[in-house]
Design a protein around this motif. Structure first.
Motif, short mmCIF file in Angstrom:
data_model
loop_
_atom_site.label_atom_id
_atom_site.label_comp_id
_atom_site.label_asym_id
_atom_site.label_seq_id
_atom_site.Cartn_x
_atom_site.Cartn_y
_atom_site.Cartn_z
N MET A 1 0.83 -1.19 0.00
CA MET A 1 0.00 0.00 0.00
C MET A 1 0.88 1.25 0.00
SD MET A 1 -3.24 -0.71 0.00
CE MET A 1 -4.43 -1.95 0.47
N PHE A 2 0.35 2.31 -0.65
CA PHE A 2 1.04 3.59 -0.71
C PHE A 2 0.02 4.69 -0.43
CE2 PHE A 2 2.90 0.52 -3.63
CZ PHE A 2 4.24 0.52 -3.24
N THR A 3 0.50 5.94 -0.40
CA THR A 3 -0.39 7.07 -0.13
C THR A 3 -0.49 8.03 -1.30
OG1 THR A 3 1.32 8.51 0.79
CG2 THR A 3 0.25 6.96 2.30
N GLY A 4 0.41 7.90 -2.27
CA GLY A 4 0.42 8.84 -3.38
C GLY A 4 1.16 10.13 -3.07
N ILE A 5 1.84 10.18 -1.92
CA ILE A 5 2.67 11.33 -1.57
C ILE A 5 4.11 10.99 -1.94
CG2 ILE A 5 3.44 12.90 0.25
CD1 ILE A 5 0.43 13.07 -0.45
N ILE A 6 4.62 11.61 -2.99
CA ILE A 6 5.93 11.25 -3.54
C ILE A 6 7.05 11.67 -2.59
CG2 ILE A 6 7.49 11.55 -5.50
CD1 ILE A 6 4.81 10.02 -6.02
N GLU A 7 7.98 10.74 -2.34
CA GLU A 7 9.10 11.01 -1.44
C GLU A 7 10.33 11.51 -2.16
OE1 GLU A 7 9.42 8.21 2.13
OE2 GLU A 7 8.73 6.90 0.52
N GLU B 1 1.84 31.42 -12.81
CA GLU B 1 2.77 31.51 -11.69
C GLU B 1 2.24 30.82 -10.45
OE1 GLU B 1 3.83 35.53 -10.95
OE2 GLU B 1 4.76 35.86 -12.91
N GLU B 2 0.93 30.72 -10.32
CA GLU B 2 0.31 30.19 -9.12
C GLU B 2 0.07 28.69 -9.16
OE1 GLU B 2 -0.12 32.02 -6.42
OE2 GLU B 2 0.73 33.74 -7.47
N GLN B 3 -0.20 28.16 -10.35
CA GLN B 3 -0.54 26.74 -10.45
C GLN B 3 -0.42 26.28 -11.89
OE1 GLN B 3 -4.70 26.29 -9.34
NE2 GLN B 3 -5.39 26.90 -11.35
N MET B 4 -0.63 24.98 -12.08
CA MET B 4 -0.72 24.43 -13.42
C MET B 4 -2.04 23.68 -13.53
SD MET B 4 1.80 21.74 -15.41
CE MET B 4 1.29 20.23 -14.56
N GLU B 5 -2.77 23.92 -14.59
CA GLU B 5 -3.98 23.16 -14.86
C GLU B 5 -3.61 22.05 -15.85
OE1 GLU B 5 -7.03 25.78 -16.22
OE2 GLU B 5 -7.35 26.65 -14.24
N LEU B 6 -3.87 20.82 -15.43
CA LEU B 6 -3.49 19.64 -16.20
C LEU B 6 -4.75 18.89 -16.61
CD1 LEU B 6 -1.15 17.68 -17.12
CD2 LEU B 6 -1.34 16.64 -14.85
N PHE B 7 -4.84 18.55 -17.90
CA PHE B 7 -6.01 17.84 -18.42
C PHE B 7 -5.56 16.49 -18.96
CE2 PHE B 7 -6.86 22.31 -18.49
CZ PHE B 7 -8.21 22.44 -18.17
N ILE B 8 -6.15 15.42 -18.44
CA ILE B 8 -5.76 14.07 -18.81
C ILE B 8 -6.98 13.28 -19.27
CG2 ILE B 8 -4.84 11.87 -17.95
CD1 ILE B 8 -3.11 13.48 -16.02
N HIS C 1 4.01 23.30 -4.83
CA HIS C 1 4.74 22.28 -4.06
C HIS C 1 4.76 20.95 -4.79
CE1 HIS C 1 6.22 20.02 -0.57
NE2 HIS C 1 5.29 19.11 -0.88
N THR C 2 3.61 20.55 -5.33
CA THR C 2 3.53 19.28 -6.06
C THR C 2 4.36 19.34 -7.34
OG1 THR C 2 1.30 18.92 -5.20
CG2 THR C 2 1.94 17.61 -7.09
N LEU C 3 4.33 20.47 -8.03
CA LEU C 3 5.14 20.63 -9.23
C LEU C 3 6.63 20.49 -8.91
CD1 LEU C 3 3.49 23.61 -11.16
CD2 LEU C 3 3.65 21.24 -11.90
N LYS C 4 7.04 21.07 -7.80
CA LYS C 4 8.46 21.08 -7.43
C LYS C 4 8.96 19.70 -7.03
CE LYS C 4 11.71 23.25 -4.20
NZ LYS C 4 11.86 24.20 -3.06
N ASN C 5 8.09 18.89 -6.44
CA ASN C 5 8.53 17.64 -5.82
C ASN C 5 8.11 16.37 -6.56
OD1 ASN C 5 9.82 18.47 -3.09
ND2 ASN C 5 7.97 19.71 -3.22
N THR C 6 7.62 16.53 -7.79
CA THR C 6 7.24 15.38 -8.61
C THR C 6 7.69 15.61 -10.05
OG1 THR C 6 5.06 16.19 -9.33
CG2 THR C 6 5.15 15.12 -7.17
N THR C 7 7.40 14.63 -10.90
CA THR C 7 7.77 14.76 -12.31
C THR C 7 6.75 15.58 -13.11
OG1 THR C 7 6.64 12.69 -12.87
CG2 THR C 7 8.99 12.55 -12.29
#
Length: 198
Positions: free
Chosen positions: A1-7, A115-122, A162-168
């Motif tokens: 099991m994982f949490t989806g919080i990238i280390e 500058e504030e966020q990224m909107e991602l469409f998948i 924060h998520t942008l900085k710490n993930t791919t």
């Protein structure tokens, strides 16, 4: 099991391919003292077992079935991957419960950055759409994300800095394939309803 919080974001240093599997070598900043051979690690959301450790390089075997349904088949030297160690029972769950069992791949169809966020469409497969709800959780390349909106089978996400900085996600491009794991709780509910209808 994982949490989806990238280390950690790992770097692929080598891939050895054979008919039955790919042996993937990943450099990581994860604390070696807390990781051992046989441990499960989420690699871009895929639960893989560490088969060897050489200095700060983790080695994983990705079998044919895994390669067929995930974006691990697109990895090459210098690719970046999201890494998370398996959950301990004493840990807090900051994301949501993630199994590391990928259902399919989605496709990035649009990215809007500010500058504030990224909107991602998948765009996801229609069969996975029934497990998705607005403000619900989903794992994208192993990252626990909240669905901001749904338009048919296209999901919108608002990614914070924060998520942008710490993930791919900061290197994501239109057309990229991502690993999808929908919320497991919805599948249990579906199974219970199906079972009661028999």
């Amino acid at each position: 099991m994982f949490t989806g919080i990238i280390e950690s974001v790992g770097l692929v240093t080598k891939i050895v391919k054979s008919n039955d599997l790919n042996k993937i070598f990943i450099h990581s900043s994860l604390n070696i003292e807390n990781v051992k051979i046989g441990d499960s690690i989420s690699v871009n959301g895929v639960c893989l077992t560490i088969t060897d450790i050489i200095d700060d390089i983790f080695i994983f075997d990705a079998v044919k079935e895994t390669l067929e349904i995930t974006n691990l088949k697109f990895l090459e030297k210098n690719s970046q991957v999201n890494l998370e160690r398996s959950l301990m029972l004493s840990d807090r769950i900051d994301g949501h419960i993630v199994q590391g069992h990928i259902e399919s791949m989605g496709n990035v169809v649009d990215i809007i950055s500010s500058e504030e966020q990224m909107e991602l469409f998948i765009k996801i497969q229609k069969r996975e759409g029934k497990y998705c709800i607005k403000k619900g959780s989903i794992a994208i390349n192993g990252i626990s994300l909240t669905i901001a909106d749904i338009n048919e089978n296209v999901l919108k996400f608002c990614i914070i800095p924060h998520t942008l900085k710490n993930t791919t996600l900061n290197s994501m491009n239109n057309g990229d394939y991502v690993n999808i794991e929908t919320d497991m709780l919805s599948k249990y509910v579906e199974r219970i309803i199906e079972y009661n209808d028999v």
